[in-house]
Design a protein around this motif. Sequence first.
Motif, PDB file in Angstrom:
ATOM      1  N   TRP A 193       0.852  -1.188   0.000  1.00 32.73           N
ATOM      2  CA  TRP A 193       0.000   0.000   0.000  1.00 32.73           C
ATOM      3  C   TRP A 193       0.886   1.235   0.000  1.00 32.73           C
ATOM      4  N   VAL A 194       0.531   2.219  -0.828  1.00 30.55           N
ATOM      5  CA  VAL A 194       1.348   3.422  -0.988  1.00 30.55           C
ATOM      6  C   VAL A 194       0.617   4.612  -0.368  1.00 30.55           C
ATOM      7  N   ASN A 195       1.276   5.308   0.575  1.00 29.25           N
ATOM      8  CA  ASN A 195       0.638   6.470   1.188  1.00 29.25           C
ATOM      9  C   ASN A 195       0.869   7.722   0.345  1.00 29.25           C
ATOM     10  N   ARG A 196       0.408   8.867   0.859  1.00 33.86           N
ATOM     11  CA  ARG A 196       0.486  10.114   0.092  1.00 33.86           C
ATOM     12  C   ARG A 196       1.928  10.544  -0.175  1.00 33.86           C
ATOM     13  N   ASP A 197       2.853  10.137   0.693  1.00 28.05           N
ATOM     14  CA  ASP A 197       4.249  10.529   0.527  1.00 28.05           C
ATOM     15  C   ASP A 197       5.031   9.536  -0.324  1.00 28.05           C
ATOM     16  N   GLY A 198       4.338   8.516  -0.820  1.00 29.52           N
ATOM     17  CA  GLY A 198       5.019   7.518  -1.640  1.00 29.52           C
ATOM     18  C   GLY A 198       5.656   6.397  -0.855  1.00 29.52           C
ATOM     19  N   ASN A 199       5.507   6.396   0.473  1.00 29.46           N
ATOM     20  CA  ASN A 199       6.044   5.317   1.292  1.00 29.46           C
ATOM     21  C   ASN A 199       5.168   4.070   1.164  1.00 29.46           C
ATOM     22  N   LYS A 200       5.812   2.918   1.191  1.00 30.43           N
ATOM     23  CA  LYS A 200       5.098   1.665   0.938  1.00 30.43           C
ATOM     24  C   LYS A 200       5.050   0.792   2.188  1.00 30.43           C
ATOM     25  N   THR A 201       3.910   0.120   2.346  1.00 30.60           N
ATOM     26  CA  THR A 201       3.722  -0.816   3.459  1.00 30.60           C
ATOM     27  C   THR A 201       3.271  -2.157   2.895  1.00 30.60           C
ATOM     28  N   ASP A 202       3.994  -3.214   3.249  1.00 29.80           N
ATOM     29  CA  ASP A 202       3.635  -4.552   2.772  1.00 29.80           C
ATOM     30  C   ASP A 202       2.371  -5.027   3.505  1.00 29.80           C
ATOM     31  N   ILE A 203       1.294  -5.279   2.753  1.00 32.46           N
ATOM     32  CA  ILE A 203       0.033  -5.709   3.368  1.00 32.46           C
ATOM     33  C   ILE A 203      -0.341  -7.138   2.962  1.00 32.46           C
ATOM     34  N   THR A 204       0.613  -7.852   2.359  1.00 37.44           N
ATOM     35  CA  THR A 204       0.303  -9.207   1.852  1.00 37.44           C
ATOM     36  C   THR A 204      -0.264 -10.104   2.945  1.00 37.44           C
ATOM     37  N   ALA A 205       0.376 -10.072   4.116  1.00 37.50           N
ATOM     38  CA  ALA A 205      -0.059 -10.959   5.207  1.00 37.50           C
ATOM     39  C   ALA A 205      -1.398 -10.540   5.798  1.00 37.50           C
ATOM     40  N   ASN A 206      -1.812  -9.285   5.557  1.00 40.31           N
ATOM     41  CA  ASN A 206      -3.064  -8.787   6.140  1.00 40.31           C
ATOM     42  C   ASN A 206      -4.277  -9.028   5.247  1.00 40.31           C
ATOM     43  N   ILE A 207      -4.043  -9.453   4.013  1.00 42.50           N
ATOM     44  CA  ILE A 207      -5.153  -9.699   3.094  1.00 42.50           C
ATOM     45  C   ILE A 207      -5.846 -10.996   3.501  1.00 42.50           C
ATOM     46  N   SER A 208      -7.153 -10.923   3.728  1.00 43.59           N
ATOM     47  CA  SER A 208      -7.870 -12.098   4.249  1.00 43.59           C
ATOM     48  C   SER A 208      -9.059 -12.515   3.397  1.00 43.59           C
ATOM     49  N   GLY A 209      -9.310 -11.830   2.303  1.00 45.19           N
ATOM     50  CA  GLY A 209     -10.466 -12.174   1.479  1.00 45.19           C
ATOM     51  C   GLY A 209     -10.265 -11.751   0.036  1.00 45.19           C
ATOM     52  N   GLY A 210     -11.241 -12.123  -0.788  1.00 47.32           N
ATOM     53  CA  GLY A 210     -11.172 -11.796  -2.202  1.00 47.32           C
ATOM     54  C   GLY A 210     -10.244 -12.728  -2.969  1.00 47.32           C
ATOM     55  N   LYS A 211     -10.211 -12.527  -4.283  1.00 44.65           N
ATOM     56  CA  LYS A 211      -9.373 -13.377  -5.129  1.00 44.65           C
ATOM     57  C   LYS A 211      -7.896 -13.256  -4.774  1.00 44.65           C
ATOM     58  N   LEU A 212      -7.482 -12.071  -4.330  1.00 45.60           N
ATOM     59  CA  LEU A 212      -6.084 -11.904  -3.932  1.00 45.60           C
ATOM     60  C   LEU A 212      -5.695 -12.925  -2.867  1.00 45.60           C
ATOM     61  N   LYS A 213      -6.551 -13.117  -1.872  1.00 48.46           N
ATOM     62  CA  LYS A 213      -6.258 -14.064  -0.807  1.00 48.46           C
ATOM     63  C   LYS A 213      -6.168 -15.484  -1.349  1.00 48.46           C
ATOM     64  N   GLY A 214      -7.090 -15.843  -2.237  1.00 50.95           N
ATOM     65  CA  GLY A 214      -7.078 -17.190  -2.804  1.00 50.95           C
ATOM     66  C   GLY A 214      -5.815 -17.480  -3.572  1.00 50.95           C
ATOM     67  N   TRP A 215      -5.372 -16.517  -4.397  1.00 46.89           N
ATOM     68  CA  TRP A 215      -4.160 -16.723  -5.187  1.00 46.89           C
ATOM     69  C   TRP A 215      -2.911 -16.706  -4.306  1.00 46.89           C
ATOM     70  N   ILE A 216      -2.881 -15.817  -3.325  1.00 45.83           N
ATOM     71  CA  ILE A 216      -1.721 -15.753  -2.436  1.00 45.83           C
ATOM     72  C   ILE A 216      -1.584 -17.053  -1.644  1.00 45.83           C
ATOM     73  N   LYS A 217      -2.708 -17.584  -1.172  1.00 42.67           N
ATOM     74  CA  LYS A 217      -2.646 -18.822  -0.380  1.00 42.67           C
ATOM     75  C   LYS A 217      -2.186 -19.996  -1.233  1.00 42.67           C
ATOM     76  N   THR A 218      -2.667 -20.088  -2.458  1.00 42.61           N
ATOM     77  CA  THR A 218      -2.212 -21.168  -3.333  1.00 42.61           C
ATOM     78  C   THR A 218      -0.726 -21.030  -3.612  1.00 42.61           C
ATOM     79  N   ARG A 219      -0.296 -19.806  -3.894  1.00 44.77           N
ATOM     80  CA  ARG A 219       1.119 -19.572  -4.225  1.00 44.77           C
ATOM     81  C   ARG A 219       2.042 -19.802  -3.039  1.00 44.77           C
ATOM     82  N   ASP A 220       1.650 -19.316  -1.850  1.00 48.17           N
ATOM     83  CA  ASP A 220       2.548 -19.316  -0.701  1.00 48.17           C
ATOM     84  C   ASP A 220       2.400 -20.522   0.219  1.00 48.17           C
ATOM     85  N   VAL A 221       1.290 -21.249   0.085  1.00 47.29           N
ATOM     86  CA  VAL A 221       1.055 -22.394   0.979  1.00 47.29           C
ATOM     87  C   VAL A 221       0.966 -23.705   0.198  1.00 47.29           C
ATOM     88  N   ALA A 222      -0.006 -23.785  -0.703  1.00 46.79           N
ATOM     89  CA  ALA A 222      -0.259 -25.062  -1.384  1.00 46.79           C
ATOM     90  C   ALA A 222       0.898 -25.481  -2.290  1.00 46.79           C
TER      91      ALA A 222
END
Length: 460
Positions: free
Chosen positions: A260-289
């Motif tokens: 996630w990119v804030n107004r100043d252009g700083n980035k925060t990794d939110i991968t581990a915080n995603i818990s729903g939607g297609k993003l979660k499904g693909w991340i879980k298959t890629r990182d776990v299965a």
Amino acid sequence: MSNIYGLLSVGRVALATQQKAIDVTGNNIANVNTPGYSRQRLNMESTDPIRYGAGQMSRGVRANRKIDRMYDQFLGSQINNENQSLGKWEAQNNSLEKVEMIFDEASGNGLNQAMGDFWNAWQELANNPSGHVERVELLAKSQTMAGMFNETASDLEQVGKDMDTNIKGTVDEINLLSEEIADLNAKIQKAEVGGHSANEFRDQRDSVLKELSGFIDINAFEDNQGHMTVLTGGGHPLVEGVSAYELTTEINAGHYNVEWVNRDGNKTDITANISGGKLKGWIKTRDVAVPDYLGRMNDLSVSISDNVNDLHTDGYDLNDNLGGDFFSGTSALNMAVDSALLADTDLIAAGSLSGDPGDNGNALAIAELQNSILSDINSSTFDDYYNSIVSDVGSSVKNAGMNYNHQASVTDQLDNYRETVSGVSIDEEMVNLVKFQHAYDAAAKLISTVDEMLATLMNI
């Protein structure tokens, strides 16, 4: 309404009001099949009363500038929440089906068959330890099995890469939807200045919000200006007022992470915080299965290589020398038959004794590995260990499919319920059309009557 001209005003406003009601009804009928459309209703109210005789009387009817939108906010939130789960299970189901195809044994040409042929080839060599044909056949079967391991591992890695492609594309789509919501926030604010309605824009925004919830878990709420604020499940804003925030992807350990990119252009990794939607499904298959199945395939290939190599290096070849490694490689991806054996089949160490070309002891010992219970693969045989992988893949696909079907049923039920609340009923609208038409005719009749009264007065 203290005089005859007041009656004309009452009739005029009534005509305009009923005309507007007919317009709203016509708009509902026109949008009967429009996805996401919420039916509208004109809010009619009595005009401010005036003193009339000993009391007060209204001067007729008027249309409120705000047209009611038949919409249940809590139902909309529930639909979005369930849509997040639907997106997650849909992505998992689709991606795991790709994994299942890699482990397809139904055709009889899978890794199970290749391993069986490999062990049988050692048994055939034991029957004729100095036979050139048997040695060539063993090397061919060994190469086939190693190639199957290579292909399976490569295909699993490709599934992970496909998930990365999906993740990157989804992040781009999320950014577009966030910008669209921010733009609709601005349009709604502009349209509703002074108490007017922006029902169509609100319908569009709800549709975009539902689509967004299918990609990532979100929380959304509306402020007193009509702006929809959208946060990720982890609390990072995607939309605030008329501004949208951006998500991006960055390579980390060979895979894309979502940031996630804030107004100043700083980035925060939110991968581990995603818990729903297609993003979660693909991340879980890629990182776990995928890592789990790939790791277990590596364990199996290394176990076969190490155990066969241990015995092969203790045996004797046709030149009466101790054998070398039969397999090379450190994983399923690079497992291969040793190049020296491919160049000279006499180097296959089938015997267990020196100086006896007819000795088959080592070939028999290697063939017996097929039925050995080995501690390095969870105290199971090679076949049982591989079959457990195949079984787990099938179980995961079945579980994902069941959850997807359940969520699809839940969202369908909620969508159907939404239609009962917000959808357009042609029967109801036709009744309203007749009702407003008669009211319009009555208002026109009132004006006609007043006109006749005026004519009478003019003739006195």
